[in-house]
Write an enzyme that holds these catalytic residues in place. Structure first.
Site, mmCIF file in Angstrom:
data_model
loop_
_atom_site.group_PDB
_atom_site.id
_atom_site.type_symbol
_atom_site.label_atom_id
_atom_site.label_comp_id
_atom_site.label_asym_id
_atom_site.label_seq_id
_atom_site.Cartn_x
_atom_site.Cartn_y
_atom_site.Cartn_z
ATOM 1 N N ALA A 54 -10.014 4.161 -8.347
ATOM 2 C CA ALA A 54 -10.399 3.066 -9.256
ATOM 3 C C ALA A 54 -9.151 2.454 -9.888
ATOM 4 C CB ALA A 54 -11.324 3.591 -10.347
ATOM 5 N N GLU A 140 -2.611 19.764 -18.094
ATOM 6 C CA GLU A 140 -1.225 20.223 -18.236
ATOM 7 C C GLU A 140 -0.241 19.053 -18.387
ATOM 8 O OE1 GLU A 140 0.130 23.677 -18.134
ATOM 9 O OE2 GLU A 140 1.611 22.352 -19.032
ATOM 10 N N GLY A 145 5.014 16.228 -19.616
ATOM 11 C CA GLY A 145 5.072 15.884 -18.189
ATOM 12 C C GLY A 145 5.077 17.076 -17.250
ATOM 13 N N ILE A 147 6.698 19.854 -17.356
ATOM 14 C CA ILE A 147 7.014 21.193 -17.869
ATOM 15 C C ILE A 147 5.743 22.032 -17.996
ATOM 16 C CG2 ILE A 147 8.089 22.496 -19.743
ATOM 17 C CD1 ILE A 147 9.556 19.931 -20.563
ATOM 18 N N GLU A 201 8.389 1.206 -23.180
ATOM 19 C CA GLU A 201 7.493 0.097 -22.840
ATOM 20 C C GLU A 201 7.961 -1.169 -23.552
ATOM 21 O OE1 GLU A 201 4.538 0.496 -21.098
ATOM 22 O OE2 GLU A 201 4.788 2.655 -20.853
ATOM 23 N N LYS A 216 0.643 14.849 -28.708
ATOM 24 C CA LYS A 216 1.074 16.066 -28.007
ATOM 25 C C LYS A 216 1.122 17.255 -28.968
ATOM 26 C CE LYS A 216 3.664 13.331 -24.648
ATOM 27 N NZ LYS A 216 4.939 12.650 -24.363
ATOM 28 N N GLY A 313 7.700 10.301 -16.181
ATOM 29 C CA GLY A 313 8.070 9.816 -14.852
ATOM 30 C C GLY A 313 6.954 10.116 -13.868
HETATM 31 P P1 NDP Z 1 -0.011 2.922 -15.726
HETATM 32 O O1 NDP Z 1 -0.223 1.863 -16.734
HETATM 33 O O2 NDP Z 1 1.198 2.855 -14.870
HETATM 34 O O3 NDP Z 1 -1.292 2.976 -14.757
HETATM 35 C C1 NDP Z 1 -2.590 2.852 -15.234
HETATM 36 C C2 NDP Z 1 -3.530 2.696 -14.058
HETATM 37 O O4 NDP Z 1 -4.856 2.593 -14.557
HETATM 38 C C3 NDP Z 1 -3.289 1.439 -13.233
HETATM 39 O O5 NDP Z 1 -3.365 1.717 -11.854
HETATM 40 C C4 NDP Z 1 -4.434 0.501 -13.645
HETATM 41 O O6 NDP Z 1 -4.866 -0.361 -12.608
HETATM 42 C C5 NDP Z 1 -5.512 1.503 -13.943
HETATM 43 N N1 NDP Z 1 -6.521 0.971 -14.849
HETATM 44 C C6 NDP Z 1 -6.338 0.371 -16.045
HETATM 45 N N2 NDP Z 1 -7.508 0.015 -16.597
HETATM 46 C C7 NDP Z 1 -8.448 0.404 -15.702
HETATM 47 C C8 NDP Z 1 -9.865 0.298 -15.678
HETATM 48 N N3 NDP Z 1 -10.538 -0.273 -16.674
HETATM 49 N N4 NDP Z 1 -10.527 0.812 -14.602
HETATM 50 C C9 NDP Z 1 -9.863 1.376 -13.585
HETATM 51 N N5 NDP Z 1 -8.521 1.492 -13.545
HETATM 52 C C10 NDP Z 1 -7.832 1.007 -14.604
HETATM 53 O O7 NDP Z 1 -0.077 4.304 -16.501
HETATM 54 P P2 NDP Z 1 0.725 5.644 -16.188
HETATM 55 O O8 NDP Z 1 0.565 6.001 -14.774
HETATM 56 O O9 NDP Z 1 2.095 5.544 -16.765
HETATM 57 O O10 NDP Z 1 -0.046 6.698 -17.122
HETATM 58 C C11 NDP Z 1 -1.278 7.261 -16.727
HETATM 59 C C12 NDP Z 1 -1.614 8.421 -17.658
HETATM 60 O O11 NDP Z 1 -0.612 9.415 -17.532
HETATM 61 C C13 NDP Z 1 -1.663 8.063 -19.150
HETATM 62 O O12 NDP Z 1 -2.650 8.806 -19.782
HETATM 63 C C14 NDP Z 1 -0.282 8.486 -19.647
HETATM 64 O O13 NDP Z 1 -0.262 8.792 -21.012
HETATM 65 C C15 NDP Z 1 -0.071 9.722 -18.820
HETATM 66 N N6 NDP Z 1 1.322 10.112 -18.667
HETATM 67 C C16 NDP Z 1 2.212 9.203 -18.163
HETATM 68 C C17 NDP Z 1 3.530 9.562 -18.017
HETATM 69 C C18 NDP Z 1 4.526 8.607 -17.462
HETATM 70 O O14 NDP Z 1 5.695 8.985 -17.332
HETATM 71 N N7 NDP Z 1 4.141 7.392 -17.099
HETATM 72 C C19 NDP Z 1 3.998 10.912 -18.393
HETATM 73 C C20 NDP Z 1 2.971 11.798 -18.857
HETATM 74 C C21 NDP Z 1 1.680 11.396 -18.989
HETATM 75 P P3 NDP Z 1 -3.911 -1.542 -12.030
HETATM 76 O O15 NDP Z 1 -2.809 -0.808 -11.313
HETATM 77 O O16 NDP Z 1 -4.782 -2.293 -11.111
HETATM 78 O O17 NDP Z 1 -3.437 -2.305 -13.214
HETATM 79 N N1 HSE Z 2 6.185 7.760 -23.291
HETATM 80 C C1 HSE Z 2 6.291 9.176 -23.141
HETATM 81 C C2 HSE Z 2 7.723 9.623 -23.384
HETATM 82 C C3 HSE Z 2 5.886 9.649 -21.754
HETATM 83 O O1 HSE Z 2 8.608 8.795 -23.602
HETATM 84 O O2 HSE Z 2 7.965 10.823 -23.361
HETATM 85 C C4 HSE Z 2 4.409 9.806 -21.632
HETATM 86 O O3 HSE Z 2 3.954 10.861 -22.425
#
Ligand code: NDP
Ligand code: HSE
Length: 440
Positions: A54, A140, A145, A147, A201, A216, A313
């Protein structure tokens, strides 16, 4: 010699996986599920097959090649499919993730998520839904991330009493503070560099205001102290007010400034807080540079443990997600559930005023006879013990640096208010907590 027992996974039906989100983390999870499918099958005990993915915008260019027929914008229909066994949520935020995960759990699907915001806000309800459905809920990747941290706290230390969890759990702010320390950059320049490198961001509020670290900390405190803790229970200060002058002062005192998440047992309950603090340069957390994370755990019998690595990451976070996926798959095949949330202790959160730490106070004072005595008296009146004093002359003024012994936050706050009202104190330039390895 007995014959080795070789278990074949060939005859096992695949476990069907629904992936919600294909962004930074989701794309790497999908890639690894595809590229490492043979090893994952051998480790999990059955093939793991992605049956749907999705996303918000199916037309968007992705970091991995995804078969178009797998993509859908209807996450609810995907998690409701009767053939789905495991749901992996990598969308982030509260909605629609919450609705999708509750629907998945209520229909008996096991869930893996990296979503700290959701777990720290609604973990209790999600755990209840998992328990009632006999399903697993693993997360986890939500803290630090790659760890391995939640599983060691929940399982390896289940026989011990954790006293304190103290760590750097936000990579973006650690990168900014590290740059401010190493190059003398101010906050905005360091933030701009973090954004240019993709750590921060475009809207950095969740990181720099401490919301990410507070979520966290709530998860860590819940698991470490067997109690319900939400992000709203965590006292939070970000790094927006940390100045280049604070960093320079810390340097002259042999310290660095870090954004710390601190969860500890204290009289009457748990103190959970996120704030910048000075730490001595010989503290193990001072060596955590760039965007790395590290968490110190102090337990009654185990003593001090330290966990270090990549806290964010796509690939590192995917590693933790896949570790959970294999664990959940093994549970499903064995007809078991993993450990449930443990909240039997029910410890209350104590207010920030009751937290205990030592402090650094920097004052701009008039440099004339009789100034030091009333300043020292203000500390004494509130029961705050002074550990060290240093003064540097600046013409008619002096820069006065006072380090305290461990004291109650409320006592220090009253002291600072009294100092601020004194005629001889031109300005309270800086007040910062100091975290040492041991409470004095
Ligand atoms: P992104 O913003 O890169 O990706 C989010 C994804 O969710 C996208 O593919 C987006 O679709 C999809 N999405 C958004 N809204 C909807 C919806 N309504 N229905 C279906 N799909 C949807 O996020 P991240 O990958 O960075 O983060 C994902 C999770 O992992 C978060 O909870 C974050 O806190 C956690 N996390 C992230 C880390 C990181 O380093 N990035 C580290 C640790 C945890 P589309 O691609 O089409 O826009
Ligand atoms: N934005 C977070 C950080 C990563 O800088 O550590 C997702 O938890």
């Amino acid at each position: 010699m007995p014959n080795a027992v070789v278990r074949s996974t060939e005859d096992r039906a695949p476990l069907n996986v629904a992936l919600l989100g294909c962004g930074v983390v989701g794309s790497q999870v999908y890639r690894l599920l595809t590229e490492q499918s043979a090893d994952l099958k051998a480790r999990a005990g059955a093939p793991l097959r992605v049956v749907g993915l999705a996303v918000r915008d199916p037309q968007r260019a992705r970091q991995v090649a995804v078969e178009a027929e797998l993509l859908t914008t209807d996450g609810l229909a995907l998690v409701s499919r009767p053939d789905v066994d495991i749901v992996i949520e990598l969308i982030g935020g509260i909605e629609p993730a919450r609705t999708l995960l509750l629907a998945a759990l209520k229909s008996g699907k096991s869930v893996i998520t990296a979503n700290k915001t959701l777990i720290a806000a609604d973990g209790t309800e999600l755990h209840r839904a998992a328990r009632e459905a006999g399903a697993d809920l693993y997360y986890e990747a939500a803290v630090a991330g790659a760890i391995p941290l939640l599983r060691p706290l929940r399982e390896s230390l289940a026989g011990d009493e954790v006293r304190r969890v103290l760590g750097i759990v936000n990579g973006t702010t650690n990168f900014i503070l590290d740059r401010m320390d190493s190059s003398g950059a101010d906050f905005s320049a360091a933030l701009a560099e973090a954004q240019a490198l993709g750590y921060a961001e475009a809207d950095p509020t969740a990181d720099v205001a401490g919301f990410d670290a507070a979520a966290k900390a709530a998860i860590l405190a819940s698991i470490a102290f067997h109690s319900e803790v939400t992000a709203d229970d965590v006292y939070r200060e970000g790094i927006l007010s940390v100045t280049a002058a604070d960093i320079a002062s810390a340097r002259t005192l042999g310290c660095v400034v870090k954004l710390l998440a601190i969860c500890e047992r204290c009289d009457g309950g748990i103190s959970a807080r996120v704030h910048p603090a000075m730490i001595p340069r010989d503290h193990p957390l001072a060596a955590v540079r760039e965007a790395y994370n590290a968490v110190f755990v102090e337990a009654e019998a185990a003593g001090r443990l330290m966990f270090y690595g990549a806290g964010a990451g796509g690939q590192p976070t995917a590693s933790a997600v896949l570790g959970d996926t294999v664990a959940v798959a093994r549970n499903l095949l064995a007809g078991l559930r993993g450990p449930d949330a443990s909240t039997y202790a029910g410890l209350p959160l104590v207010p920030i005023g009751d937290a205990r730490t030592s402090y650094y106070v920097q004052l701009d004072v008039a440099d004339r006879p009789g100034v030091l005595a009333p300043i020292a008296d203000a500390f004494a009146q509130h029961g705050v013990s002074i550990k060290a004093v240093r003064q540097e002359g600046r013409g008619d003024d002096a820069n006065l640096i006072i380090m305290t012994h461990t004291t109650r936050e409320a006592a220090l706050a009253k002291t600072v208010a009294m100092l601020g009202a004194m005629e001889a104190v031109r300005n309270v330039d800086s007040v910062m907590r100091v975290a040492a390895l041991e409470d004095e």
